[in-house]
Design an enzyme around this catalytic site. Structure first.
Site, PDB file in Angstrom:
ATOM      1  N   ASN A   1      33.658  47.343  44.034  1.00 33.25           N
ATOM      2  CA  ASN A   1      33.520  48.179  42.847  1.00 33.25           C
ATOM      3  C   ASN A   1      32.151  48.515  42.389  1.00 33.25           C
ATOM      4  O   ASN A   1      31.685  47.480  41.727  1.00 33.25           O
ATOM      5  CB  ASN A   1      34.643  47.572  42.002  1.00 33.25           C
ATOM      6  CG  ASN A   1      34.626  48.230  40.448  1.00 33.25           C
ATOM      7  OD1 ASN A   1      34.454  49.044  40.231  1.00 33.25           O
ATOM      8  ND2 ASN A   1      35.772  47.730  39.555  1.00 33.25           N
TER       9      ASN A   1
ATOM     10  N   CYS B   1      33.998  51.772  34.058  1.00 31.29           N
ATOM     11  CA  CYS B   1      34.527  52.294  35.457  1.00 31.29           C
ATOM     12  C   CYS B   1      34.751  53.581  35.241  1.00 31.29           C
ATOM     13  O   CYS B   1      34.733  54.367  36.201  1.00 31.29           O
ATOM     14  CB  CYS B   1      35.227  51.434  35.992  1.00 31.29           C
ATOM     15  SG  CYS B   1      34.987  49.808  36.315  1.00 31.29           S
TER      16      CYS B   1
ATOM     17  N   HIS C   1      38.789  55.832  41.611  1.00 33.06           N
ATOM     18  CA  HIS C   1      38.186  54.749  41.318  1.00 33.06           C
ATOM     19  C   HIS C   1      38.298  53.630  42.365  1.00 33.06           C
ATOM     20  O   HIS C   1      39.496  53.307  42.822  1.00 33.06           O
ATOM     21  CB  HIS C   1      38.295  54.129  40.188  1.00 33.06           C
ATOM     22  CG  HIS C   1      37.508  53.007  39.661  1.00 33.06           C
ATOM     23  ND1 HIS C   1      36.062  52.887  39.884  1.00 33.06           N
ATOM     24  CD2 HIS C   1      37.766  51.735  38.956  1.00 33.06           C
ATOM     25  CE1 HIS C   1      35.823  51.693  39.605  1.00 33.06           C
ATOM     26  NE2 HIS C   1      36.730  50.929  39.058  1.00 33.06           N
TER      27      HIS C   1
HETATM   28  N1  ACO Z   1      39.003  33.232  46.022  1.00 40.06           N
HETATM   29  C1  ACO Z   1      40.005  32.244  46.353  1.00 40.06           C
HETATM   30  N2  ACO Z   1      41.018  32.376  45.138  1.00 40.06           N
HETATM   31  C2  ACO Z   1      40.727  32.716  44.003  1.00 40.06           C
HETATM   32  C3  ACO Z   1      39.780  33.677  43.870  1.00 40.06           C
HETATM   33  C4  ACO Z   1      38.754  33.934  44.889  1.00 40.06           C
HETATM   34  N3  ACO Z   1      37.545  34.920  44.684  1.00 40.06           N
HETATM   35  N4  ACO Z   1      39.700  34.350  42.484  1.00 40.06           N
HETATM   36  C5  ACO Z   1      40.657  33.794  42.184  1.00 40.06           C
HETATM   37  N5  ACO Z   1      41.669  32.981  42.859  1.00 40.06           N
HETATM   38  C6  ACO Z   1      42.535  32.127  42.730  1.00 40.06           C
HETATM   39  C7  ACO Z   1      43.029  31.679  41.171  1.00 40.06           C
HETATM   40  O1  ACO Z   1      42.253  30.956  40.835  1.00 40.06           O
HETATM   41  C8  ACO Z   1      44.484  31.516  41.431  1.00 40.06           C
HETATM   42  O2  ACO Z   1      44.767  30.479  41.642  1.00 40.06           O
HETATM   43  P1  ACO Z   1      45.937  29.247  41.009  1.00 40.06           P
HETATM   44  O3  ACO Z   1      47.150  30.308  41.524  1.00 40.06           O
HETATM   45  O4  ACO Z   1      45.737  28.091  41.618  1.00 40.06           O
HETATM   46  O5  ACO Z   1      45.373  29.500  39.469  1.00 40.06           O
HETATM   47  C9  ACO Z   1      45.011  32.407  42.620  1.00 40.06           C
HETATM   48  O6  ACO Z   1      43.755  32.709  43.353  1.00 40.06           O
HETATM   49  C10 ACO Z   1      45.553  33.646  42.234  1.00 40.06           C
HETATM   50  O7  ACO Z   1      44.702  34.176  41.171  1.00 40.06           O
HETATM   51  P2  ACO Z   1      45.403  35.746  40.518  1.00 40.06           P
HETATM   52  O8  ACO Z   1      44.451  36.194  39.520  1.00 40.06           O
HETATM   53  O9  ACO Z   1      46.649  35.635  40.137  1.00 40.06           O
HETATM   54  O10 ACO Z   1      45.239  36.746  41.829  1.00 40.06           O
HETATM   55  P3  ACO Z   1      45.360  38.257  41.894  1.00 40.06           P
HETATM   56  O11 ACO Z   1      46.635  38.529  42.993  1.00 40.06           O
HETATM   57  O12 ACO Z   1      45.851  38.765  40.472  1.00 40.06           O
HETATM   58  O13 ACO Z   1      44.108  38.905  42.446  1.00 40.06           O
HETATM   59  C11 ACO Z   1      42.223  39.914  41.459  1.00 40.06           C
HETATM   60  C12 ACO Z   1      42.795  38.581  41.709  1.00 40.06           C
HETATM   61  C13 ACO Z   1      41.671  40.496  42.933  1.00 40.06           C
HETATM   62  C14 ACO Z   1      40.897  39.767  40.654  1.00 40.06           C
HETATM   63  C15 ACO Z   1      43.143  41.069  41.107  1.00 40.06           C
HETATM   64  O14 ACO Z   1      43.879  40.718  39.625  1.00 40.06           O
HETATM   65  C16 ACO Z   1      42.410  42.308  40.609  1.00 40.06           C
HETATM   66  O15 ACO Z   1      41.915  42.905  41.380  1.00 40.06           O
HETATM   67  N6  ACO Z   1      42.493  42.771  39.154  1.00 40.06           N
HETATM   68  C17 ACO Z   1      42.012  44.073  38.962  1.00 40.06           C
HETATM   69  C18 ACO Z   1      40.420  43.572  38.778  1.00 40.06           C
HETATM   70  C19 ACO Z   1      39.621  44.841  38.689  1.00 40.06           C
HETATM   71  O16 ACO Z   1      39.909  45.627  39.360  1.00 40.06           O
HETATM   72  N7  ACO Z   1      38.471  44.676  37.923  1.00 40.06           N
HETATM   73  C20 ACO Z   1      37.438  45.422  37.904  1.00 40.06           C
HETATM   74  C21 ACO Z   1      37.091  46.268  36.781  1.00 40.06           C
HETATM   75  S1  ACO Z   1      38.275  47.160  36.025  1.00 40.06           S
HETATM   76  C22 ACO Z   1      38.654  48.406  37.163  1.00 40.06           C
HETATM   77  O17 ACO Z   1      37.720  48.815  37.864  1.00 40.06           O
HETATM   78  C23 ACO Z   1      40.191  48.769  37.013  1.00 40.06           C
END
Ligand code: ACO
Length: 319
Positions: A276, A113, A246
């Protein structure tokens, strides 16, 4: 020594749109969950017969038209991509052939990214040292082909697209400052752990991500690199006209804007409709805000990104 100036931008998004409602029918998720956690409500996906070079070519041609130059005027082409069309030649060479350019330097950059920030920084250095006068710098990705569409943790996040800029040598700035960082100790936090060996995929070809850890790391390093770039240029936050971040997650963008004490009116946000797009996200956002007239000549832009590697960086631009 001269500066490099952005003289044209272009962006391309494939026609097909995948909404959160579409995703509800594919995995156990909801529009509300995706919107609340990421700010995304739709993303574009490449058609089956489109490759990364197609996306890059569309963005490139628009950037060349905006710059009012011909492809034959280019002496450097850099494509930032994690999803090249072939192992080799580079997508930059494939694009060069499409554009009918012969002999100019052309290569790909792989910083996930952060790829466009890396590519822009490298092109700036080529121009500053006199090694190139006109450069085409592109971020182009078809991330959708590395995403496991049954994994709700990752498939909701990504989209496809390409963004491009044309840089030209100039006596006036231009790109003011570029800052690049990486730390391979975090290699497993976001990865596609596979390679090609003996004619086949060796490993797991889908994106693996420790979402929560990525989120915290992204906020931390972006906060640090934007502070670093301002300090190095002896500027404070009030000098920034536009933050062009980004587009990974609206909550990460909000955190950086808050650190910079910037109101969201000064932040270019495309993540709701682009998702993204990895290396394409910053040049796509830049192009949107240039074309809709928000970004004006003479303004100070802060571009930043973070991605797998981990890699991160920022570029300060007088547009
Ligand atoms: N729909 C519903 N529930 C979901 C989903 C979904 N799509 N995905 C995960 N969950 C659930 C999980 O299983 C978890 O359930 P549990 O508590 O029963 O285990 C719950 O939701 C919470 O999950 P978390 O991973 O703690 O949720 P979080 O608030 O961290 O959000 C997310 C997840 C959106 C992926 C976030 O962590 C994020 O955006 N991280 C950055 C990732 C990113 O940007 N990656 C891109 C590449 S790197 C970059 O560009 C920076």
């Amino acid at each position: 020594m001269s500066y490099s100036r952005i003289i044209g931008t272009g962006g391309y998004l494939p026609e097909k749109i995948l909404t959160n409602a579409d995703l509800e029918a594919m995995v156990d998720t909801s529009d509300q969950w995706i919107l609340e956690r990421t700010g995304i409500h739709s993303r574009h996906l490449a058609a089956e017969d489109q490759d990364t070079c197609d996306l890059a070519e569309n963005a490139a041609r628009l950037a060349l038209a905006a710059a009012e130059i011909e492809a034959s005027d280019l002496d450097l082409i850099i494509v930032a991509t994690t999803t090249p069309d072939r192992i080799f030649p580079s997508t930059a060479c494939l694009l060069q052939a499409r554009l009918g350019v012969h002999g100019a330097t052309a290569f790909d950059i792989q910083a996930v990214c952060s790829g466009f920030i890396y590519a822009l920084s490298i092109a700036d250095k080529f121009i500053k040292t006199g090694a190139a006068r006109r450069a085409l710098v592109i971020g182009a990705e078809i991330f959708s082909r590395m995403v496991n569409w049954t994994d709700r943790n990752t498939c909701i996040l990504f989209g496809d697209g390409a963004g491009a800029v044309v840089l030209e040598a100039s006596d006036e700035p231009g790109i003011l400052s570029t800052h690049l960082h990486a730390d391979g100790a975090y290699k497993d936090m976001l990865t596609v752990p596979a390679t090609v060996a003996d004619g086949r995929l060796n490993g797991d070809g889908f994106v693996k991500m420790q979402g929560n850890e990525v989120f915290k790391f992204a906020v931390k390093v972006l906060n640090s690199v934007v502070k670093e770039i301002l300090a190095d240029n002896q500027l404070d936050e009030s000098a920034i006209d536009w933050l062009v971040p980004h587009q990974a997650n609206i909550r990460i963008i909000n955190a950086t804007a808050k650190k910079l004490k910037l109101p969201m009116e000064k932040v270019v946000v495309t993540v709701p409709t682009h998702g993204n797009t990895s290396a394409a996200s910053v040049p796509l956002a830049l192009d949107v805000a240039v074309r809709d007239g928000r970004i004006q000549r003479g303004q100070i832009l802060l571009l930043e990104a973070v991605g797998g590697g981990f890699t991160w960086g920022a570029v300060l631009v007088k547009y």
